[in-house]
Design a protein around this motif. Structure first.
Motif, short mmCIF file in Angstrom:
data_model
loop_
_atom_site.label_atom_id
_atom_site.label_comp_id
_atom_site.label_asym_id
_atom_site.label_seq_id
_atom_site.Cartn_x
_atom_site.Cartn_y
_atom_site.Cartn_z
N LYS B 7 50.61 46.33 91.54
CA LYS B 7 49.72 45.75 92.54
C LYS B 7 48.32 46.33 92.40
CE LYS B 7 53.05 44.85 96.22
NZ LYS B 7 53.36 45.13 97.63
N GLU B 9 44.89 46.40 94.85
CA GLU B 9 44.34 46.05 96.17
C GLU B 9 45.27 45.11 96.92
OE1 GLU B 9 39.66 46.83 95.17
OE2 GLU B 9 40.33 44.76 95.32
N GLY B 10 46.56 45.44 96.89
CA GLY B 10 47.53 44.68 97.66
C GLY B 10 48.07 43.43 96.97
N ALA B 11 47.36 42.94 95.93
CA ALA B 11 47.80 41.71 95.27
C ALA B 11 48.77 42.04 94.14
CB ALA B 11 46.59 40.97 94.71
N ALA B 82 56.02 54.21 96.01
CA ALA B 82 54.78 53.67 95.43
C ALA B 82 54.17 54.71 94.50
CB ALA B 82 53.81 53.30 96.54
N HIS B 88 45.65 51.30 90.61
CA HIS B 88 46.78 50.39 90.68
C HIS B 88 48.01 51.07 91.27
CE1 HIS B 88 44.19 48.22 87.94
NE2 HIS B 88 44.98 47.16 88.02
N HIS B 89 48.76 50.33 92.05
CA HIS B 89 50.02 50.81 92.57
C HIS B 89 51.18 50.16 91.82
CE1 HIS B 89 47.72 52.16 96.13
NE2 HIS B 89 48.68 53.07 96.20
#
Lengths: 275, 241
Positions: B7, B9-11, B82, B88-89
């Motif tokens: 992911k 920024e959440g995407a 996470a 990046h996650h």
């Protein structure tokens, strides 16, 4: 089944020398095409070595099948397809050794795609981004998976096919002949049917001409040679940025009995008189 | 089996299954999870399964690998963890069937390349060797292998069940045929099944086969339980463990 074969190679509109090589061996129904790379380091030397090695190796194995024992590197395909893949492995060694022996040839390499038709079995083997296509019942299938960075990214879902087409990294190969001592060869096989059309080509065609254009050209052409000529012309009309080489093989319906002969004669005479 | 969800920024940018082979993360494009960001080292970290547990291991990266905001060298993972690499996650997701999402905006930023070149760095070779070695280790706990089969429901054939072990399976009376049809008028090649990377595809031969009662137009991917009709023979496609 009878085969109608056509082929053509062309410099294109931008390049100054043709680094592609190809050969058709009618006695074996063997078709080999290679796209050399290395620019000043003699890409055409690499592609010529690759093609000649594959042809020579297959001829040798055809003459003395018992004398040639080869390891079956691909247990999922027939012995014949293994022979073809093995010939490409040998071609890699030849290109690698030639490049290592002569400083002038250092850095040269090549892609390769080969098709071998034995009765109804079509063996395909390849390394790099030269492709084999099959047109059957009006739909065009790519039989080979490109060994290029963008193609692998598409397979992994990182890029969409549209992004891959416009990527600056299209020329980066993940596998080629001559860059390492050994190479992983992809091998596959198909049953050849009457009216099938096979195309072997280098990226000089596929970057200039879309798959639908290839399909409609094959469908409209009267002969394999006419199709090969038209495909090369299309690549040049669309820019001709690289050397273009195409081999087209059409599997023609065998004329067996008197009835089939009559049907074909009727159809052909109809066409000639423009009906 | 688990999935690794990348992911930014959440995407969701990418999902990668975590199987027997380790998943490598880094800036180099040959990583299973390539991240095109200067804060990420070429071969930054890897995630693999060891003795039934998921493990994340930092490969000596410059900016570090963080598990739930704590910098780690090596740590065991659980569902929902996470991992932070650069910006990046990577979220660990145990068996959830989310669709693969592709970030259309993502594109490699690299210099223009005109000449064909071959990607063949020393690191890549070492990575492959590492992966192969890890693959051998993981064979101690083999995953269950699913073998595709054809079961004869109707018609005259030489066997009642066939295992599809090759890339090409021919159905017909030809010598090449795996599924050998009997009878005087059996076509030499009635149909063919080709193995592709993502599954098995049924294509026409001298006959046009039907899948679940519908004539195929071009070759179709076979699914579990599909019923194939070729001439007078009916077969069902099933995976066996």
């Amino acid at each position: 089944m009878r085969l109608d074969v056509g082929s053509r190679t062309d410099l294109g509109r931008v390049r100054k020398n043709n680094e592609d090589s190809f050969r058709i061996e009618p006695a074996l129904n063997l078709f080999v095409l290679s796209d050399g790379m290395g620019g000043e380091a003699h890409g055409e030397v690499a592609s010529a070595i690759a093609v000649e090695t594959v042809i020579a190796r297959c001829q040798e194995m055809e003459k003395t099948p018992a004398a040639v024992s080869i390891p079956r590197a691909h247990p999922e395909v027939s012995p014949r397809t293994n022979l073809l893949a093995n010939a490409i492995t040998l071609a890699n060694q030849k290109v690698f050794e030639t490049a290592a022996a002569d400083p002038e040839n250092r850095g040269m390499g090549a892609t390769i795609v080969a098709a071998w038709i034995d009765g109804q079995r079509l063996s395909i083997a390849h390394v790099g981004d030269s492709r084999a296509y099959l047109l059957r019942a009006g739909s065009l299938d790519q039989l080979t998976a490109d060994h290029s960075l963008v193609a692998e990214q598409v397979r992994q879902g990182i890029l969409t096919p549209q992004e891959a087409e416009s990527s600056e990294l299209q020329s980066v190969l993940t596998r080629a002949l001559g860059s390492r001592e050994d190479v992983e060869v992809d091998a596959d096989e198909q049953v050849l049917l009457e009216k099938d059309i096979i195309v072997l080509c280098c990226d000089g065609l596929t970057r200039m001409v879309t798959d639908p254009e290839i399909a409609s050209t094959l469908l409209m052409s009267e002969s394999a040679q006419a199709a090969a000529d038209r495909l090369v012309d299309l690549a040049n009309e669309n820019g001709g940025e690289d050397n273009v080489t195409v081999i087209v093989v059409r599997a023609i319906q065998e004329v067996k009995g008197i009835f089939t002969r009559f049907k074909l004669w009727k159809r052909n005479s109809g066409r000639r008189s423009g009906v | 089996m688990a999935r690794l969800v990348l992911k930014f920024e959440g995407a969701v940018i990418k999902e990668v299954p975590l199987g027997a082979r380790p998943v490598s993360i880094g800036r180099a494009p040959d990583n299973e999870i390539p991240i095109d960001n200067l804060a990420v080292s070429n071969y930054h970290a890897r995630i693999y399964v060891e003795a039934g547990r998921m493990v994340v291991e930092d490969l000596g990266s410059l900016n570090g690998t963080f598990l739930n905001d704590i910098r780690v060298e090596r740590a065991t993972l659980k569902d929902g963890d996470a991992i932070l690499i650069g910006k990046h996650h990577i979220v660990v997701d145990q068996m959830r069937d989310a669709a693969l999402l592709v970030d259309a905006g993502r594109k490699a930023h690299a210099p223009q390349v005109n000449e064909t070149m071959v990607l063949d760095t020393r690191e890549r070779r070492e990575m492959l060797e590492q992966a192969a070695a890890a693959g051998e280790r993981s064979q101690l706990a083999p995953e269950r292998v699913r073998v595709p089969t054809l079961t004869v429901l109707r018609g005259r054939t030489d066997q009642k069940e066939y295992l599809l072990t090759g890339k090409l399976t021919v159905i017909g009376s030809s010598k090449m045929a795996t599924v050998r049809l009997k009878g005087w008028f059996a076509p030499s090649v009635a149909a063919q099944i080709n193995k592709h990377e993502d599954g098995y595809y049924l294509g026409r031969g001298d006959r046009v086969p039907k899948v679940n009662g519908v004539e195929i137009v071009s070759s179709v991917k076979l699914g579990e339980g599909d019923v194939i009709d070729v001439g007078r023979v009916r077969l069902s496609f099933l995976y066996r463990e």
